[in-house]
Motif scaffolding. Structure first.
Motif: not given
Lengths: 231, 197, 100, 86, 223, 287
Positions: B130-143
């Protein structure tokens, strides 16, 4: 000493209904307001309320798991707000760019309307607050720590009146955050492959996330600085 | 209204979020009549609020027993067999936090409390995906956001020249500029009016 | 399933052959009503009867080929013959089924 | 136990009143006022989280609401500056 | 109901703590198709769209610039991997997170275009995706509260109470909004009017497959 | 392997002939002579021997790859359906991929017609929902997703079309949607030339026609199998010809709808059937 009960304590059971009904009502108010509004920026603000309703519904479960589930929810809200607001701005800029004559406000590039946040806190305290936030964030170690420390960086960037070098700076930040993300994934995998090195992986994960969130949130500070203090 | 007209309205993207919000709101309000109760048999249960604080434990809301590294704390996950090192870091505190808890008996009672390793255990270990996904979501939106801002909304590489050229043009067409000022003035005033109402 | 494949293949080949043959024979533009062609009718009846009642893969395949030959003719040709052939074949099939 | 209940119901009350204020409250035609009004509701949520002892979630909520407001302010200011009518 | 009646024999599981991924022929088919498409996306170059210009007889060519190309390809590949993950995950909350990730990537893929109509629909779709966090996470949380678990393997063995049905309905409307099917089709369909067909296809593919998978999950939860 | 090959050949030939029949029926309804029934098959074969040209604007990997994916997907459909009697859900996944192919072959060519067809393919994702509801109802009544078990259920309890007619109607609407010249075939509207196929020439087009024939056969097969119980070859033949006749009549007499009207019509009919079936289940009409 009873550290955890086998079942959810009575207190949480009685608190469940009021909490979830509150969540449903807040969600209802927010969605109805959205359904009645026409201006898009207002809809964007109101979706924030929908996120709050979501927190109610999730937190009402009242276990450690619920707490762990709130965090992704919050982060998703934050991430989507950031991306969507940027798209809204882009869209408006493209509309103006394509047909400058229709919208005379193209003149805003000729006569920028200066805007400054004239708040007392912006000039006196920010450096100190930023320092405290960053320190506290490091002390917390973990996702929250990252967010808090990032908040500190935002404040710091906001308080500084400087202009220029945004692109270079951002490139650097993107690099750091990419590396920290990799660090984080490695930490997670290590947990499963070799549980005996759990401490190492924990630190990898926590520090990776700290770096990552701090740098990413710092980006917002840069954005703000670019826009708000351009005079 | 004819149904075809209604269907044509559905084809406008601007109406869709509002339609969606409306239907979501209806479903939410229907939820008030659904009988709801919390199932007491939950994973990862926690003690009743303030119980641990009243007992004066060092890391109160998050104390689940056990000792870091040596003795696992008590956690109730879904699949204990999948997590060998479960509970080992439940009592984990960062070194500064440890120091503070050693000098303060009320470490856990305030907002000042350290998260400890308990949530880390769930976030990074048992539900790490879950946390991998969560941080990926954050990362993608920042990208997405940083890409847009660097390449478009914040791009002022040619700003200086542009402004100079614009000013030159503006001086040449001063009447137009005067008009612009007037229009801007009007616009600002109407905006103010709208805001006051 | 192999026999069904053979039947349908035979039918398709028969149709294509019938189309080619009838274009060669009738070069004129489309005619709405064509005469009843006795040889075609005979081929059609033999074909469909074989196809429905042979009980043997090879014979039935030959039947489908002959049936397709007439059925696949140019538009306007071979319609009545096909109908006749099908009716005779079905009647024959029912008779055989009911009597046995 | 009593004080927790008080905080809890006060939090719920604050959240509902705050969301009403955001939706139809005074002066909400100004997007900045509307953004500020969401803070009232989020304070209510904070109180509820405190009652559940969700300390970590509480801290994250604080951090994200601050950041979300900053983002929204930026969007509002940029759009006003451009004179976009949204 | 269990996995076997829905998707065929269980081929294996991948345990990651509480989140256990599982593979049945059905899941495997969806997973493999998504990965295959992702591979093709990584290899291919975008097309050039030819459009007639207004008021004269020329054609205009709409191309994807080199900078946009890199960003879009990156986001599309991540989107493909994320939707492939959503096909085999065995945890309710994990699935909703995958959906949120796919949603934001869908917006991101079209965010760099110049056509304002496309940006408009991306923005409106983004609003829906934000609102969807309430029905998705909230629905999962309600199911958690009613049953005490998020694992699909356990949920599939439990009878459905009205509360679970309500949670499932919430999740369903979240899925409908997030994947943009009727009557919410307009916001998403307009996003496809831009160049870059390899990247656009993953938007459609992910949303379609998520519907397919979501119905399997809802069936598991409800029966 | 041989079984799969045989079934694929049968599916191709039967599908082609049925589509030819469909065309003939439409022509006769509109008082035209119409082409011979075998014409569609000849068309499909002819394309394999034509020159293949690749436009300059295409996105090459997808432009060529998508055609093979289309063929592959429907071959998987044949394997799952007539050959292995496997899960219905996989067939649904096959259908979903088919929509993707429709979408991508339109957009990868760069032609404006293809692009419009692609946008419409996205719109018409709505047809998924009624199809899915139909499958779910089949599941609810029979308690299984496995086609083989559904057949055995029907051999005991009688065809499903009598117990859940509205679900069968929903499925039938899908078949109408996918039939050529249907009122819902917005992706192949004649205003878009050939829709998503416009820019595919030569053997690529041949593959497309090949897969479309298989698709028509598989869809009819699934419909007959899950709603009309255990049938023998003659039963399938009669059923397929009958359905082809009916869709031909419908398509010959109805105009094509505008895209959003088409979508909403399908969704509305689907919703009515859905709630109707739920009502029937709860009032006990369905056992």
């Amino acid at each position: 000493m009873l550290f955890i009960p086998p079942y959810v304590p009575e207190a949480f059971l009685t608190m469940y209904l009021p909490a979830i009904y509150a969540g449903l009502i807040v969600g209802f108010i927010a969605t109805m307001a959205i359904a009645m509004k026409r201006q898009e920026i207002h809809i964007l603000i109101l979706t924030d309320l929908v996120g709050l309703a979501m927190i109610f519904v999730v937190s009402a479960v009242g276990t450690d798991l619920a707490e762990a589930l709130i965090l992704p929810g919050l982060v998703v809200e934050l991430a989507e707000t950031l991306a969507i607001s940027e798209i809204l701005i882009t869209r408006e800029m493209r509309i103006i760019e394509q047909d400058p004559r229709r919208n005379l406000s193209k003149s805003s590039s000729i006569f920028p309307q200066p805007f400054s946040l004239n708040m007392e806190i912006m000039t006196t305290a920010p450096n100190f607050i930023a320092l405290v936030l960053i320190g506290y964030g490091i002390f917390l170690t973990g996702f929250t720590g990252g967010a808090v420390a990032g908040g500190g960086i935002v404040l710091y960037a906001l308080s500084k009146k400087a202009r220029g070098l945004p692109v270079l700076m951002l490139d650097g930040i993107a690099g750091v955050s990419g590396i920290s993300w990799c660090l984080w994934i490695i930490g997670f995998l290590l947990f499963f492959v070799a549980p005996q090195y759990w401490l190492l992986s924990l630190f990898l994960a926590a520090c990776g996330l700290l770096l990552k969130v701090a740098s990413k949130v710092g980006l917002i500070g840069l954005l703000m600085r670019e826009d708000i203090d351009k005079e | 209204m004819r149904i075809g007209v209604l269907w044509n309205k559905l084809a406008d993207p601007k109406n869709i979020p509002r339609l969606f919000a409306f239907s979501l709101g209806i479903i939410l309000i229907v939820g008030l009549i659904v009988p709801m109760a919390l199932n007491p048999d939950q994973l990862y249960p926690r003690p009743a609020p303030q119980v641990q604080v009243d007992e004066g434990l060092a890391i109160a809301p998050y104390d689940r027993g056990g000792e870091v590294l040596s003795q696992p704390g008590i956690i109730k996950p879904q699949y204990p067999d999948n997590a060998e090192a479960l509970g080992m870091i439940t009592g984990y505190m960062s070194p500064p936090a440890q120091w503070i808890s050693s000098i303060s008996p009320y470490f856990g009672t305030s907002i000042y409390s350290s998260p400890g390793g308990l949530i880390d255990e769930i976030l990074y270990y048992t539900r790490g995906f879950d946390t991998i996904l969560e941080s990926s979501i954050l990362m993608m939106s920042f990208i997405i956001a940083s890409w847009l801002s660097i390449n478009y909304t914040m791009n002022r590489k040619n700003d200086e020249k542009e402004i100079k050229a614009d000013v030159k043009k503006a001086i040449n067409e001063s009447t137009q500029v005067a008009n612009e000022v007037k229009v801007n003035d009007l616009k600002a005033r109407s905006k103010q009016l709208r805001r006051d109402n | 399933m192999l026999d069904y494949m053979i039947y349908i293949l035979a039918f398709a080949v028969g149709s294509i052959l019938g189309l080619l043959y009838s274009y060669k024979k009738h070069g004129e533009p489309y005619v709405a009503v064509s005469d009843f062609n006795i040889p075609s009718a005979a081929v059609s009846i033999i074909g469909w009867c074989l196809a429905f009642n042979a009980g043997n893969v090879v014979l039935a395949a030959v039947g489908f080929l002959l049936g397709g030959l007439i059925m696949g003719e140019r538009p306007g040709y071979g319609r009545k013959e096909t109908a006749l052939g099908l009716i005779v074949a079905v009647v024959l099939y029912l008779l055989l089924k009911l009597t046995v | 136990m009593m004080d927790i209940q008080i905080f809890f119901y006060f939090g719920i009350f604050l959240a509902i009143v705050g969301s009403l204020a955001t939706a139809w409250g005074p002066g909400v035609n100004d997007p900045i006022v509307r953004t500020f009004n969401t803070e009232v509701a989020s304070i209510g949520v904070c109180l509820v989280l405190l009652c559940y002892n969700h300390v970590l979630a509480l801290l994250t909520l604080l951090a994200t609401t601050v950041i979300i407001s900053l983002i929204l302010f930026r969007a509002i200011i940029r759009l006003e500056e451009m004179g976009a009518d949204v | 109901m269990d996995f076997v009646t829905l998707g065929g024999n269980l081929l294996g599981t991948i345990p990651l703590g509480d989140i256990v991924l599982y593979v049945t022929p059905f899941n495997l088919f969806l997973f493999a198709v998504l990965l295959g498409f992702t591979l093709l996306i990584a290899l291919s170059k975008p097309e050039t769209q030819v459009e007639a210009t207004m008021h004269n007889l020329n054609n205009t060519e709409v191309k994807v610039g080199p900078k946009e190309f890199k960003q879009r390809r990156f986001l599309s590949i991540i989107c493909g991997i994320a939707s492939a993950g959503a096909m085999i995950t065995g945890d309710l909350f994990n699935f909703t997170l995958f959906m949120a990730l796919v949603g934001i990537l869908n917006i991101g893929i079209v965010s760099a275009v110049k056509q304002t109509t496309v940006l408009n629909s991306a923005f409106n779709y983004g609003l829906i995706a934000m609102m969807c966090s309430l029905p998705l996470f909230g629905g999962a949380a309600i199911i958690l509260a009613a049953t005490g678990t998020l694992s699909l393997a356990v949920l599939s063995q439990m009878p459905a109470s009205p509360m679970v049905v309500f949670g499932a309905v919430l999740m369903l409307i979240g899925i409908l909004g997030e994947s943009g099917v009727a009557p919410f089709f307009a916001s998403k369909a307009e996003m496809f009017r831009t160049a870059g067909s390899p990247f656009i296809v993953i938007i459609h593919l992910s949303s379609l497959f998520i519907i397919v998978r979501a119905v399997e999950i809802l069936l598991l939860v409800l029966w | 392997m041989a079984e799969i090959l045989i079934q694929v050949i049968i599916a191709f030939l039967a599908g082609s002939l049925l589509l030819g029949l469909h065309r003939k029926v439409m022509a006769r309804v509109q008082k035209r002579p119409g082409p011979p029934i075998v014409q569609h098959l000849i068309h499909s074969l002819k394309f394999f021997f034509k020159e293949t040209a690749i436009p300059k604007t295409v996105s090459k990997v997808f432009y060529i790859g998508i055609v093979f994916i289309l063929a592959l997907v429907w071959i998987v459909g044949v394997i799952v359906g007539p050959v292995a009697h496997d899960s219905l859900l996989i067939l649904f996944g096959v259908y979903a991929v088919y929509k993707i192919v429709e979408h991508n072959s339109g957009s990868s060519s760069g032609s404006p017609y293809g692009k419009l067809s692609c946008v419409r393919a996205v719109l018409s994702a709505a047809t998924e929902l009624p199809l899915f509801a139909a499958i779910v109802f089949v599941y609810l009544v029979t308690g299984t997703m496995n086609i083989g078990q559904i057949i055995t259920y029907q051999s005991v309890h009688g065809p499903l079309v009598f117990s859940i007619p509205l679900a069968a109607l929903m499925f039938f609407m899908l078949i109408i949607t996918k039939s050529p010249y249907s009122p819902f075939a917005i992706t192949k509207d004649k205003a878009l030339i050939s829709g998503f196929e416009t820019e595919h020439f030569g053997f690529l087009r041949g593959f497309m026609l090949f897969s479309e024939s298989i698709a028509w056969y598989v869809m009819l097969w699934v419909f007959l199998t899950i709603f009309f119980g255990p049938l023998n070859a003659v039963g399938y033949l009669i059923g397929m010809i009958a359905i082809t006749f009916v869709t031909g009549f419908i398509n010959a007499t109805t105009p094509i709808l505008s895209p959003n009207h088409s979508v909403m019509t399908q969704i509305t009919i689907g919703a009515i059937c859905f709630f109707g079936t739920i009502l029937m289940i709860f009032t006990g009409v369905v056992a």
